[in-house]
Write a protein that holds these residues in place. Structure first.
Motif, mmCIF file in Angstrom:
data_model
loop_
_atom_site.group_PDB
_atom_site.id
_atom_site.type_symbol
_atom_site.label_atom_id
_atom_site.label_comp_id
_atom_site.label_asym_id
_atom_site.label_seq_id
_atom_site.Cartn_x
_atom_site.Cartn_y
_atom_site.Cartn_z
ATOM 1 N N ASN A 115 0.496 -0.435 -0.951
ATOM 2 C CA ASN A 115 1.271 -1.462 -0.245
ATOM 3 C C ASN A 115 2.400 -0.813 0.559
ATOM 4 O O ASN A 115 2.678 0.388 0.406
ATOM 5 C CB ASN A 115 1.748 -2.556 -1.207
ATOM 6 N N ASP A 116 3.038 -1.589 1.417
ATOM 7 C CA ASP A 116 4.027 -1.023 2.338
ATOM 8 C C ASP A 116 5.219 -0.396 1.609
ATOM 9 O O ASP A 116 5.707 0.658 2.019
ATOM 10 C CB ASP A 116 4.495 -2.092 3.332
ATOM 11 N N ALA A 117 5.668 -1.027 0.534
ATOM 12 C CA ALA A 117 6.814 -0.487 -0.206
ATOM 13 C C ALA A 117 6.455 0.861 -0.837
ATOM 14 O O ALA A 117 7.239 1.812 -0.791
ATOM 15 C CB ALA A 117 7.256 -1.475 -1.278
ATOM 16 N N GLN A 118 5.239 0.941 -1.398
ATOM 17 C CA GLN A 118 4.806 2.202 -1.994
ATOM 18 C C GLN A 118 4.651 3.267 -0.905
ATOM 19 O O GLN A 118 5.055 4.409 -1.102
ATOM 20 C CB GLN A 118 3.474 2.014 -2.717
ATOM 21 N N ALA A 119 4.072 2.885 0.236
ATOM 22 C CA ALA A 119 3.877 3.840 1.329
ATOM 23 C C ALA A 119 5.224 4.423 1.760
ATOM 24 O O ALA A 119 5.353 5.638 1.961
ATOM 25 C CB ALA A 119 3.168 3.174 2.504
ATOM 26 N N THR A 120 6.253 3.571 1.837
ATOM 27 C CA THR A 120 7.595 4.036 2.227
ATOM 28 C C THR A 120 8.117 5.036 1.189
ATOM 29 O O THR A 120 8.643 6.093 1.541
ATOM 30 C CB THR A 120 8.557 2.832 2.333
ATOM 31 N N ASP A 121 7.932 4.704 -0.088
ATOM 32 C CA ASP A 121 8.360 5.594 -1.179
ATOM 33 C C ASP A 121 7.635 6.936 -1.127
ATOM 34 O O ASP A 121 8.238 7.990 -1.288
ATOM 35 C CB ASP A 121 8.008 4.953 -2.530
ATOM 36 N N TRP A 122 6.332 6.883 -0.920
ATOM 37 C CA TRP A 122 5.530 8.104 -0.945
ATOM 38 C C TRP A 122 5.862 8.999 0.249
ATOM 39 O O TRP A 122 5.938 10.214 0.112
ATOM 40 C CB TRP A 122 4.025 7.775 -0.974
ATOM 41 N N VAL A 123 6.081 8.381 1.421
ATOM 42 C CA VAL A 123 6.453 9.174 2.611
ATOM 43 C C VAL A 123 7.816 9.832 2.371
ATOM 44 O O VAL A 123 8.012 11.003 2.695
ATOM 45 C CB VAL A 123 6.445 8.305 3.897
ATOM 46 N N ALA A 124 8.751 9.087 1.754
ATOM 47 C CA ALA A 124 10.081 9.648 1.457
ATOM 48 C C ALA A 124 9.950 10.840 0.500
ATOM 49 O O ALA A 124 10.627 11.856 0.660
ATOM 50 C CB ALA A 124 10.981 8.576 0.850
ATOM 51 N N TRP A 125 9.042 10.719 -0.452
ATOM 52 C CA TRP A 125 8.814 11.806 -1.412
ATOM 53 C C TRP A 125 8.248 13.050 -0.695
ATOM 54 O O TRP A 125 8.704 14.172 -0.937
ATOM 55 C CB TRP A 125 7.850 11.307 -2.508
#
Ligand code: HEC
Length: 132
Positions: A115-125
């Motif tokens: 989902n979009d929230a996870q994608a944002t988290d993973w890209v930040a990681w």
């Protein structure tokens, strides 16, 4: 005239004080790690197919009991693009992008599991260095 200037100065000093105290209260966000932040989400979002013996095991497998093994697996399968984190196939394909099946043939669209929230988290990681 004098009163107005005085009030403006007071406002200014007060405003600056607020800004400084806001700065004091801001704690640095901690760097996300694979083991603590990404792995638990990945097991939930991707683990039903990308598990040992699962339909998507040939591309990468998530070891349900071992974050370190899973991390190594991601790295050796080149699913992370450190120079363009949001272009990592882990992100693009996880969000429903195209991939070529390991059995060969035409590229097909993956299901949207990230989902979009996870994608944002993973890209930040990934941007922060994809720490294990
Ligand atoms: C409903 C099953 C299913 C789920 C859930 C799933 N995938 Fe997949 N995924 C597949 C299949 C099937 C393939 C292709 C396997 C093959 O060709 O061997 C695949 C392949 C991939 C690939 C390889 C792309 C390439 O270029 O080779 C990536 C990356 C990927 N998935 C990421 C994810 C991520 C990230 C998640 C979780 C957010 C996820 N998948 C969840 C079924 C799934």
């Amino acid at each position: 005239m004098y009163l107005a200037t005085c009030a403006q100065r007071l406002l200014c000093v007060f405003g600056l004080g607020m800004m400084l105290s806001a700065c004091d209260n801001t704690t640095e966000p901690t760097t996300k790690t694979f083991t603590a932040d990404i792995y638990p989400q990945m097991k939930g979002a991707c683990g039903s197919c990308h598990n040992t013996g699962g339909v998507a095991a040939k591309k990468f497998t998530i070891d349900a009991a071992n974050a370190a093994t899973t991390y190594t697996n991601l790295m050796t399968n080149n699913l992370i693009n450190k120079t363009a984190p949001d272009q990592s196939s882990l992100i693009v394909v996880g969000k429903g992008g195209m991939y070529t099946p390991s059995a060969g043939g035409m590229a097909v669209a993956h299901t949207k599991n990230l989902n979009d929230a996870q994608a944002t988290d993973w890209v930040a990681w990934i941007t922060a260095g994809s720490m294990q």
